[in-house]
Design an enzyme around this catalytic site. Structure first.
Site, PDB file in Angstrom:
ATOM      1  N   ASP A  64       1.953 -27.800 -35.531  1.00 28.30           N
ATOM      2  CA  ASP A  64       2.855 -28.822 -36.049  1.00 28.30           C
ATOM      3  C   ASP A  64       4.285 -28.503 -35.619  1.00 28.30           C
ATOM      4  O   ASP A  64       5.044 -27.857 -36.350  1.00 28.30           O
ATOM      5  CB  ASP A  64       2.736 -28.881 -37.577  1.00 28.30           C
ATOM      6  CG  ASP A  64       3.573 -29.988 -38.200  1.00 28.30           C
ATOM      7  OD1 ASP A  64       4.268 -30.699 -37.455  1.00 28.30           O
ATOM      8  OD2 ASP A  64       3.526 -30.137 -39.432  1.00 28.30           O
ATOM      9  N   GLU A 133      -0.117 -25.603 -23.959  1.00 29.75           N
ATOM     10  CA  GLU A 133       0.848 -24.592 -24.378  1.00 29.75           C
ATOM     11  C   GLU A 133       1.794 -24.125 -23.273  1.00 29.75           C
ATOM     12  O   GLU A 133       2.993 -23.936 -23.504  1.00 29.75           O
ATOM     13  CB  GLU A 133       0.108 -23.379 -24.966  1.00 29.75           C
ATOM     14  CG  GLU A 133      -0.495 -23.614 -26.341  1.00 29.75           C
ATOM     15  CD  GLU A 133      -1.927 -24.126 -26.278  1.00 29.75           C
ATOM     16  OE1 GLU A 133      -2.657 -23.967 -27.267  1.00 29.75           O
ATOM     17  OE2 GLU A 133      -2.307 -24.692 -25.236  1.00 29.75           O
TER      18      GLU A 133
END
Length: 253
Positions: A64, A133
């Site tokens: 998040d 990522e």
């Protein structure tokens, strides 16, 4: 019980856990992890199958980032310890129940962690899988031990480096997905009908044996340390928060 981030229902020996954060794209926060761990503790004694589901458009989209930015702006410590998340995936991978991820829509980053930790993965034709990522200077340190176990080193390596979404068809070829169909509910139902015949004791012994063959606990210290390193890097955080505010990736000027 009432939960903030998940919806839970029990049907005989099956527990259904639905990630439910529509306002946050089904991203992972501390509350979601804590609530999932609580439900899995309830499943220890009598549940034989745990089914993970998300929303029709998104299964789970990883960390998040918005929540991280809000904590920084309010002066709180932003870093979320990766250990509870890793322990949650360990429970899915090694617990005394069969775990099934039923994937529709997007699964990214930590969402792929839930999938990789599951015993069986079923998807519909809208499912997409990505590890984004490295776009932010991070890497999926906690996901990779589970993903390498599921699909092998090189495919996990390639998925990490490329960062782009992979279709359900390609994910099936690679072994991320075990079965898929436009009517994935039907596929799930067929699996449940078969799996419900298995005894709790038999599942417990089998999962314990499989855990011994490939001990994910050995990877835990390295995974946690690497996760904390990349999420505490100031340059990485700058790129993450700019993305939250503007939608621009770190390489965009």
């Amino acid at each position: 019980m009432s939960y903030q981030t998940i919806q839970v229902r029990f049907q005989e020996s099956i527990c259904y856990i639905r990630f439910y954060r529509p306002e946050a794209n089904n991203t992972i926060n501390n509350t979601l992890i804590e609530e999932c761990l609580h439900v899995l503790a309830l499943c220890e004694e009598s549940v034989t199958i745990v089914v993970l589901e998300g929303l029709p458009e998104v299964f789970c989209f990883g960390a998040d980032f918005e929540g991280m930015r809000e904590k920084v702006e309010s002066g709180q410590e932003h870093a979320m310890s990766p250990e509870p998340m890793y322990d949650l995936w360990l429970k899915l991978a090694t617990g005394p129940y069969i775990t099934i991820s039923h994937v529709r829509g997007k699964a990214n980053a930590g969402g792929v962690g839930f999938i990789a930790a599951s015993d069986i993965v079923i998807a519909d034709e809208t499912a997409q899988f990505s590890l984004s990522e490295l776009l932010f200077g991070l890497f999926p340190a906690c996901v990779l031990p589970f993903l390498v176990r599921r699909i092998g080193f090189q495919k996990a390596h390639y998925l990490t480096l490329m960062t782009q979404p992979v279709s359900v068809q390609q994910a099936h070829v690679w072994g991320v997905v075990d079965a898929y169909d436009a009517q994935s509910e039907m596929v799930l139902r067929k699996h449940l009908l078969r799996l419900r015949r298995l005894s709790k004791h038999g599942i417990l012994r089998y999962k314990r044996f499989m855990d011994e063959l490939n001990d994910l606990r050995q990877c835990k210290p390295l995974a946690l340390a690497s996760n904390q390193e990349v999420f505490s890097d100031a340059q990485n955080l700058k790129g993450i928060f700019r993305y939250v505010e503007t939608g621009q990736f770190p390489w965009m000027d």
